[in-house]
Design an enzyme around this catalytic site. Structure first.
Site, PDB file in Angstrom:
ATOM      1  N   LYS A 149      40.626  38.994  40.539  1.00 13.43           N
ATOM      2  CA  LYS A 149      41.515  38.432  41.721  1.00 13.43           C
ATOM      3  C   LYS A 149      43.117  38.662  41.088  1.00 13.43           C
ATOM      4  O   LYS A 149      43.339  38.715  39.722  1.00 13.43           O
ATOM      5  CB  LYS A 149      41.369  36.743  41.316  1.00 13.43           C
ATOM      6  CG  LYS A 149      42.378  36.092  42.159  1.00 13.43           C
ATOM      7  CD  LYS A 149      41.735  34.725  42.217  1.00 13.43           C
ATOM      8  CE  LYS A 149      41.996  33.813  41.051  1.00 13.43           C
ATOM      9  NZ  LYS A 149      42.795  32.567  41.470  1.00 13.43           N
ATOM     10  N   HIS A 201      44.413  22.663  36.727  1.00 17.33           N
ATOM     11  CA  HIS A 201      43.093  22.681  37.024  1.00 17.33           C
ATOM     12  C   HIS A 201      42.186  23.463  35.895  1.00 17.33           C
ATOM     13  O   HIS A 201      42.853  23.959  34.759  1.00 17.33           O
ATOM     14  CB  HIS A 201      42.792  23.561  38.225  1.00 17.33           C
ATOM     15  CG  HIS A 201      43.124  25.246  37.802  1.00 17.33           C
ATOM     16  ND1 HIS A 201      44.602  25.643  38.017  1.00 17.33           N
ATOM     17  CD2 HIS A 201      42.406  26.084  37.482  1.00 17.33           C
ATOM     18  CE1 HIS A 201      44.452  26.761  37.673  1.00 17.33           C
ATOM     19  NE2 HIS A 201      43.157  27.192  37.408  1.00 17.33           N
ATOM     20  N   ASP A 256      38.804  26.001  34.885  1.00 20.44           N
ATOM     21  CA  ASP A 256      38.259  27.161  35.778  1.00 20.44           C
ATOM     22  C   ASP A 256      36.809  26.725  36.179  1.00 20.44           C
ATOM     23  O   ASP A 256      36.104  26.047  35.542  1.00 20.44           O
ATOM     24  CB  ASP A 256      38.366  28.510  35.227  1.00 20.44           C
ATOM     25  CG  ASP A 256      39.876  28.831  35.429  1.00 20.44           C
ATOM     26  OD1 ASP A 256      40.690  28.406  36.376  1.00 20.44           O
ATOM     27  OD2 ASP A 256      40.136  29.862  34.533  1.00 20.44           O
ATOM     28  N   HIS A 290      45.103  24.048  32.738  1.00 21.98           N
ATOM     29  CA  HIS A 290      46.133  24.871  32.914  1.00 21.98           C
ATOM     30  C   HIS A 290      46.572  24.795  34.304  1.00 21.98           C
ATOM     31  O   HIS A 290      46.298  24.535  35.225  1.00 21.98           O
ATOM     32  CB  HIS A 290      45.605  26.506  32.518  1.00 21.98           C
ATOM     33  CG  HIS A 290      44.518  27.019  33.227  1.00 21.98           C
ATOM     34  ND1 HIS A 290      43.280  26.568  33.043  1.00 21.98           N
ATOM     35  CD2 HIS A 290      44.486  28.124  34.213  1.00 21.98           C
ATOM     36  CE1 HIS A 290      42.413  27.053  33.909  1.00 21.98           C
ATOM     37  NE2 HIS A 290      43.306  28.039  34.638  1.00 21.98           N
TER      38      HIS A 290
END
Ligand SMILES: O=C(O)CCC(=O)C(=O)O
Ligand SMILES: [Fe+2]
Length: 476
Positions: free
Chosen positions: A179, A199, A201, A255
């Site tokens: 990504k 959030h 991961d 993070h």
């Protein structure tokens, strides 16, 4: 700053003394101990563990990786054997893609002319280069990921292959996705707007290289830390599945990313995901060592993803804060189109502002509508019985199909206002449908998230695609 120099010097020292260096080859920064910092305050300090992979004592390396994953859930690796030039090329081709000067050119790369296939192939030479670079990077990064999973497995007292095979399905089943995050500058209020909200991961392992613009922050010990940019490192982040499989021993690091007022930030992220039907559960029980009760119930990776998305949605619905707001007056129509596509994919709902429909017209529409409902019951009934079908009664577009017989004629301007509004709404929906159709045509998903706060049109665009199937490489 002093810590930074210390780290640099230490890294050089380790390199120059080579294999004879037996001392711990992780470079722990200082912890800002004794300083209480509020959750939203950021501490810029080089405290994120750095692990030097060139040390021949792999046990030491393994221990460093395990310690960093336990204490931080994030670490940086240096001397990882992925050539510097390859990383530079990776960044170059990705940047080139996002910064193609003409939108038409971008479209041409994204969608082959004469192809209706969403996944269509492009023979463009730039595309060939991009594919080659991405594939080579995929191959290299896969080896690194498998090595890290090996060390993490050992840290759990399991076989080297345990996490990879039991958690990620092993070999052909483990899914690697790349990504590219693209964060344009946010001028008015960069300090108030985040690129990515805090959030953890959702996938297993994240291997990330950013461009030189700082922005990634990790949360540890009640404070946010800037992840400093260093062109030689690859950032490794532990995600939810590894946290669950390790029974909470390895942290899934929280993070977020900030935006820069002047410069575009980009990050290239390889995600290692389990297959959707893989059951994610604490692995320790497979070793027969029953010391520790499992902290997590077994759950498939697919269920985990669904739950997390559901949680996020229910939270967002409570505040309505996150519903995308799209500013249609932005002169860059390509950005607008991408925002619409992204909002539709992720939410299925979005607000549009500055949409050319005059507020006065909307005001009048509401007025005449309200007047209609205030008519005496008998008048409304008369109109209703005229209408054979409700559909015909309410039809406002196209003009040729409107039956004015069913419209009240004793409310001043009712007809003009409704007709004018119908025209405007039709224009707007055609525009939106056009943008949505373009979204189907893109070979890569090119998306743009928007934020409501200050920066009308921000955080990130990304493209992602699955790496082609790669053979499992031997762990070394
Ligand atoms: O852009 C970054 O540095 C972080 C990206 C990230 O957290 C993600 O893609 O999940
Ligand atoms: Fe992330």
């Amino acid at each position: 700053m002093r810590g930074d120099l210390f780290n640099k010097r230490r890294a050089t020292l380790l390199k120059s003394t080579g294999n004879s260096q037996r001392s711990i080859n992780i470079l722990w920064g200082r912890h800002n101990q004794g300083r209480h910092v509020e959750r939203d305050q950021t501490v810029s300090s080089p405290t994120i563990p750095i692990v030097d992979l060139s040390n021949l004592d792999k046990e030491l390396v393994a221990r460093a990786v395990v310690k960093a994953s336990q204490e931080w859930g994030v670490f940086q690796v240096v001397n990882h054997e992925i050539p510097k030039e390859l990383i530079q090329s990776l960044k170059k081709v990705g940047t080139h893609f996002f910064e193609l000067s003409s939108e038409a050119e971008k479209e041409a790369v994204a969608t082959p002319a004469n192809s209706k296939d969403i996944q269509g192939y492009v023979t463009n030479s730039q595309q060939d280069i991009e594919d080659k670079v991405n594939e080579e990077y995929a191959r290299q990064v896969k080896k690194l990921a498998e090595n890290i999973l090996g060390w993490l497995s050992e840290g759990l007292g399991l076989d080297r292959e345990a996490l990879f095979n039991q958690g990620f399905g092993g070999g052909e089943k483990a899914v690697y996705t790349m990504k590219i995050n693209y964060y344009p500058p946010c001028r008015p209020q960069a300090n108030l707007v985040l690129g990515m909200q805090p959030h953890t991961d959702i996938h297993g392992l994240t291997l990330l290289v950013p461009n030189e613009i700082p922005g990634l922050q990790v949360f540890n010990d009640n404070q946010w830390f800037d992840v400093e940019y260093n062109p030689s490192v690859i950032n490794i982040l532990i995600g939810d599945p590894i946290w669950r499989m390790s029974n909470g021993k390895y942290k899934n690091v929280l993070h977020r990313t900030t935006l820069n007022t002047e410069k575009t930030r980009m990050s290239w992220v390889v995600l290692l995901k389990p297959p959707y039907d893989m059951v994610i559960e604490p692995l320790k029980k497979h070793t027969g060592d029953g010391d520790e009760a499992p902290k997590f119930e077994p759950i498939t990776y697919g269920e985990h993803v669904e739950r997390k998305v559901r949680d996020k949605l229910s939270k967002a619905v409570m505040t309505l804060d996150d519903i995308p707001v799209i500013d249609l007056s932005n002169p860059n129509e390509d950005l607008v189109a991408r925002a619409v596509v992204k909002a539709s994919e992720e939410w299925g709902i979005f607000h549009v502002v500055n949409h050319w429909i005059p507020p006065e017209l909307i005001g009048q529409l509401k007025e005449v509508g309200t007047e209609f409902f205030q008519l005496p019951e008998s008048e409304k009934k008369a109109l209703a019985s005229e209408a054979k079908r409700l559909q015909e009664h309410g039809r406002i577009w196209p003009p040729s199909r409107v039956n004015h017989r069913f419209w009240p004629n004793n409310i001043q301007d009712y007809r003009e206002v409704n007709e004018e509004y119908a025209k405007e709404i039709n224009n707007l929906s055609e525009k939106i449908l056009g943008w949505l159709s373009e979204g189907f045509g893109l070979r890569r998903r090119l998306l743009l998230a928007v934020s409501r706060s200050g920066c009308e049109f921000k955080p990130f665009v990304y493209k992602d695609y699955k790496f082609r199937k790669l053979k499992k490489l031997a762990l070394d």
